[in-house]
Design a protein around this motif. Structure first.
Motif, short mmCIF file in Angstrom:
data_model
loop_
_atom_site.label_atom_id
_atom_site.label_comp_id
_atom_site.label_asym_id
_atom_site.label_seq_id
_atom_site.Cartn_x
_atom_site.Cartn_y
_atom_site.Cartn_z
N PRO A 133 0.81 -1.24 0.00
CA PRO A 133 0.00 0.00 0.00
C PRO A 133 0.84 1.28 0.00
O PRO A 133 0.36 2.32 -0.46
CB PRO A 133 -0.84 -0.11 1.28
N ALA A 176 -7.38 4.67 2.72
CA ALA A 176 -8.41 3.63 2.92
C ALA A 176 -8.62 2.85 1.63
O ALA A 176 -8.80 1.63 1.64
CB ALA A 176 -9.71 4.27 3.39
N TYR A 179 -5.98 0.37 1.10
CA TYR A 179 -6.22 -0.81 1.94
C TYR A 179 -7.32 -1.70 1.35
O TYR A 179 -7.18 -2.93 1.28
CB TYR A 179 -6.59 -0.36 3.37
N LYS A 180 -8.41 -1.07 0.93
CA LYS A 180 -9.53 -1.85 0.39
C LYS A 180 -9.10 -2.63 -0.85
O LYS A 180 -9.48 -3.78 -1.05
CB LYS A 180 -10.71 -0.93 0.02
N TYR A 182 -6.10 -3.66 -1.52
CA TYR A 182 -5.19 -4.70 -1.03
C TYR A 182 -6.01 -5.86 -0.42
O TYR A 182 -5.70 -7.03 -0.62
CB TYR A 182 -4.29 -4.05 0.01
N ALA A 183 -7.10 -5.49 0.28
CA ALA A 183 -7.92 -6.51 0.95
C ALA A 183 -8.89 -7.18 -0.02
O ALA A 183 -9.57 -8.14 0.34
CB ALA A 183 -8.69 -5.87 2.11
N CYS A 204 -12.14 2.20 6.00
CA CYS A 204 -11.28 1.01 5.99
C CYS A 204 -12.07 -0.26 6.28
O CYS A 204 -11.84 -1.30 5.66
CB CYS A 204 -10.17 1.13 7.03
N GLU A 272 6.17 -1.22 11.13
CA GLU A 272 5.93 -2.53 10.52
C GLU A 272 7.04 -3.49 10.95
O GLU A 272 6.79 -4.63 11.35
CB GLU A 272 5.90 -2.36 8.98
N PHE A 378 -5.67 -3.40 11.46
CA PHE A 378 -4.86 -3.11 10.26
C PHE A 378 -3.79 -4.17 10.06
O PHE A 378 -3.13 -4.58 11.03
CB PHE A 378 -4.17 -1.74 10.40
N THR A 381 1.25 -4.15 6.67
CA THR A 381 1.61 -3.34 5.49
C THR A 381 0.93 -1.97 5.51
O THR A 381 1.35 -1.07 4.77
CB THR A 381 1.23 -4.05 4.19
N MET A 382 -0.11 -1.81 6.32
CA MET A 382 -0.80 -0.51 6.38
C MET A 382 -0.18 0.44 7.41
O MET A 382 -0.50 1.63 7.43
CB MET A 382 -2.27 -0.72 6.74
#
Ligand code: CMC
Length: 431
Positions: A133, A176, A179-180, A182-183, A204, A272, A378, A381-382
């Motif tokens: 991300p 966000a 993230y979305k 990525y998810a 998110c 991270e 989270f 990676t976020m």
């Protein structure tokens, strides 16, 4: 700054050179060496800028020995306890806490600029699903300059203002969406009835198939995390933003440069890396093995979340972060988090170990932020993305201050050259 009665005298090649000394309102004085090269025909050498003030600034002050962090004079502890991120943004950008009407105007403007140009949402699907991300953030924030042409003229104060507010408003939406994507979930649009941090959490974690309930304890924790990360003086990414901006680059490009710099594990990527390290340690009984590795000069391993270029005392943000971690875990009913056990034990071991004591290596903000962010839901990676989101306002405040500084010139460090001197070109057949 004011000129000190003292001056600095440097002897070089049997000759004395005098340089003025300036005082700030608090903190170390500076020796003005801007004429040094002209006067002496020599450069100063300071790798990593450990003793160099690159600018004059009124925004953030750190006393690393005392563990003090002030935004525009206000201690971070007070802002985190009594303030919120929106007023922290206002404070950093405009120099004072807002009154009621200033806050209303600012918050409304931020809220009503949180949507992205619809065509920008197409960018996300251009990235590979497994893209980090932060890579998406660098790309999409940089791409803002291709969409918001009406706020890229850095010489127009109004355009600077619009660009600033756009970035504070839209960074949560971009983060966000990163993230979305990525998810593998549908993008969620901002909601204007929510606070900055509650809206970010819903963008998110909301999904179209059920209602998303805001948990005030969690959104307050998110807000506090944003406050703690909002600015931090002339660190690597802020200096990157200033350096990029000094060439006259547009504000979106400058912030994208800051995000790229923040990504590194020695800087924003440490949150991270710290959580990954706690996971690798796994259980408190393995701590001695990792501490031994951290002390071994032949092993590149370092205790992530420990040490800081400026703080030679406990990072004041780490204390607040530790408290926030407990609040979040308590609210979520997480009684036993093995990583928190490892973190607590590791902190105690390091704080009592001669190697860490001697070098003044204390936990920094990243030590506890990973545990908190993971509990909020989270993925690792976020983590740096959230840091980038929060730091954007600091970068913008510093960028604006630089543009408005009459002493501002393009940043152009020099070097100590140790490469070959003149060589004649050899044709391929003679090499
Ligand atoms: N683990 C083990 N040893 C360390 C560590 C560590 N985390 N940090 C510094 N040292 C040692 C280092 O080996 C050196 O020892 P010696 O004097 O014997 O050679 C001494 O402490 C001084 O270190 P340095 O690298 O000269 O210090 P620096 O100011 O250049 O680096 C730092 C600061 C933050 C990059 C470094 O402490 C580090 O790598 N920490 C781990 C990464 C981390 O947590 N970064 C987040 C910083 S806070 C968030 C942010 O601002 O982005």
């Amino acid at each position: 700054m004011s000129e000190n009665a003292k001056s600095a005298v440097l002897s070089l090649g049997g000759k004395d050179y005098t340089f003025p000394v300036y005082d700030g309102t608090v903190g170390p004085s500076v020796v003005d060496i801007s004429t040094f090269y002209r006067d002496t025909n020599a450069f100063t050498y300071d790798p990593g800028f450990t003793a160099t003030a690159s600018c004059e600034s009124k925004i953030t002050y750190i006393d690393g020995d005392e563990g003090v962090l002030l935004y525009r004079g206000y201690p971070i502890e007070q802002l985190a306890e009594h303030g919120d991120f929106i007023e922290t943004c206002y404070l950093l950008l405009y120099g004072d806490l807002p009154n009621v009407s200033q806050r209303k105007e600012f918050e409304t403007a931020i809220t009503y600029h949180s949507m992205l140009h619809e065509q920008m949402t197409k960018f996300f699907s251009g990235f590979r699903r497994d893209a980090h991300p932060m890579a998406v953030m660098v790309g999409v924030v940089g791409a803002m300059s291709a969409f918001y042409h009406d706020s890229t003229d850095i010489n127009d104060p109004q355009q600077r203002e619009i660009a600033s507010r756009r970035m504070v408003a839209k960074l949560p939406t971009i983060a966000a969406m990163a993230y979305k994507y990525y998810a593998g979930q549908p993008l969620v649009y901002p909601r204007n009835d929510l606070s900055y941090s509650a809206n970010f959490l819903q963008m998110c974690f909301a999904v179209p198939c059920e209602e998303y309930k805001i948990n005030p304890v969690l959104s307050r924790a998110m807000d506090r995390i944003f406050i703690l990360h909002a600015d931090h003086e002339q660190n690597a990414s802020t200096s990157t933003v200033r350096l990029a901006g000094s060439s006259g680059a547009n504000p979106f490009a400058c912030i994208a440069a800051g995000i790229a710099c923040l990504w590194g594990p020695a800087h924003g990527g440490a949150n991270e890396a710290a959580l990954t390290m706690l996971g690798e340690i796994g259980t408190p009984d393995r701590i001695p093995e990792f501490v031994k590795r951290a002390k071994d000069k032949n092993d590149p391993f370092r205790l992530m979340g420990f040490g800081h270029r400026v703080y030679k005392n406990y990072d004041p943000r780490a204390k607040i972060m530790q408290k926030t971690a407990h609040e979040v875990l308590g609210e979520l009913g997480i009684q036993d988090d093995p990583l928190l056990d490892v973190a607590r034990e590791l902190e105690q071991v390091a704080l009592n170990d001669e190697y860490f004591v001697e070098r003044k290596l204390y936990p920094n903000i990243d030590f506890y932020s990973g545990i908190t962010l993971r509990a909020l839901g989270f993925p690792t990676t976020m983590f740096t993305v959230l840091f980038a989101l929060a730091r954007t306002v600091g970068w913008i405040a510093q960028w604006k201050e630089m543009i408005e500084d009459p002493h501002q010139r393009i940043g152009r460090p020099r070097q100590l050259y140790t490469g070959p001197t003149h060589r004649e070109y050899k044709p391929m057949s003679n090499r």
